[in-house]
Enzyme design. Sequence first.
Site, mmCIF file in Angstrom:
data_model
loop_
_atom_site.group_PDB
_atom_site.id
_atom_site.type_symbol
_atom_site.label_atom_id
_atom_site.label_comp_id
_atom_site.label_asym_id
_atom_site.label_seq_id
_atom_site.Cartn_x
_atom_site.Cartn_y
_atom_site.Cartn_z
ATOM 1 N N GLU A 43 0.847 -1.186 0.000
ATOM 2 C CA GLU A 43 0.000 0.000 0.000
ATOM 3 C C GLU A 43 0.887 1.242 0.000
ATOM 4 O O GLU A 43 1.693 1.430 0.906
ATOM 5 C CB GLU A 43 -0.904 0.001 1.246
ATOM 6 C CG GLU A 43 -1.722 1.255 1.430
ATOM 7 C CD GLU A 43 -2.423 1.289 2.771
ATOM 8 O OE1 GLU A 43 -2.592 2.394 3.329
ATOM 9 O OE2 GLU A 43 -2.800 0.203 3.286
ATOM 10 N N ARG A 47 0.426 10.438 0.937
ATOM 11 C CA ARG A 47 0.832 11.456 1.897
ATOM 12 C C ARG A 47 1.970 12.325 1.376
ATOM 13 O O ARG A 47 2.415 13.239 2.069
ATOM 14 C CB ARG A 47 1.280 10.805 3.217
ATOM 15 C CG ARG A 47 0.193 10.024 3.929
ATOM 16 C CD ARG A 47 0.736 9.423 5.207
ATOM 17 N NE ARG A 47 -0.228 8.549 5.846
ATOM 18 C CZ ARG A 47 0.024 7.843 6.947
ATOM 19 N NH1 ARG A 47 1.221 7.905 7.516
ATOM 20 N NH2 ARG A 47 -0.896 7.059 7.471
ATOM 21 N N LYS A 130 -10.702 -1.816 7.357
ATOM 22 C CA LYS A 130 -9.420 -1.525 7.983
ATOM 23 C C LYS A 130 -9.704 -1.048 9.409
ATOM 24 O O LYS A 130 -10.439 -0.086 9.608
ATOM 25 C CB LYS A 130 -8.713 -0.433 7.175
ATOM 26 C CG LYS A 130 -7.460 0.137 7.822
ATOM 27 C CD LYS A 130 -6.860 1.210 6.904
ATOM 28 C CE LYS A 130 -5.667 1.873 7.543
ATOM 29 N NZ LYS A 130 -4.992 2.823 6.622
#
Length: 210
Positions: A43, A47, A130
């Site tokens: 993943e 950011r 998640k």
Amino acid sequence: MTGTDLAAVLAGARVMPVLTVPEPATAGPLAEALGSGGARCAEVTFRTPDAERVLKAMAAHGGLTVGAGTVLTPEQAERAVAAGAGFVVCPGFDEEVIARCRELRVPMVPGIATATELMRALKAGIDTVKFFPAEPLGGLRTLRALAAPFPRTRFVPTGGIEASRLTAYLAEPAVLAVGGSWMVTAAHLERGDYEEIRRLTAQAVEWSMT
């Protein structure tokens, strides 16, 4: 998002390296190190300014299914899929992002932290979520408490999980996979220590199979 969908993306792996990669130049060597260590997916968090370029480079490298994490808006989801994301992960639950991912036909895993958010996910037809941020929220004790009244839900705990906690999380029947950043830290990338990344990834993959 169903457990079957995500299980297909993970291709049998139960460890998902979570990557924050500031420099696109590291994408190729990083993908190689992760693949050599046995990772089947990763993943890339949105950011950093160059997250799309990193994702695109890693997805093109082959051998890994690369997804986009920290996706906050439908527009980010579109950009991620255009860059080659094989799945999308959100830190929270957002109906607009979920709807856009369905239109794009890309597996999507929303983040939840409470029973209320989990009920919203189930109402939206999502049974794989998640659990984030896992350790600050109480770790396994909280996960077990959430799983008890929702037996068909599968969890991907992420957030603050260290290598020493991996096997304990994976021993939980409700846990499909574990996301973690200990395999690829900022220090590893700054040093260009891809051998250590490979070693830590191989170790995590081995532990996930025991």
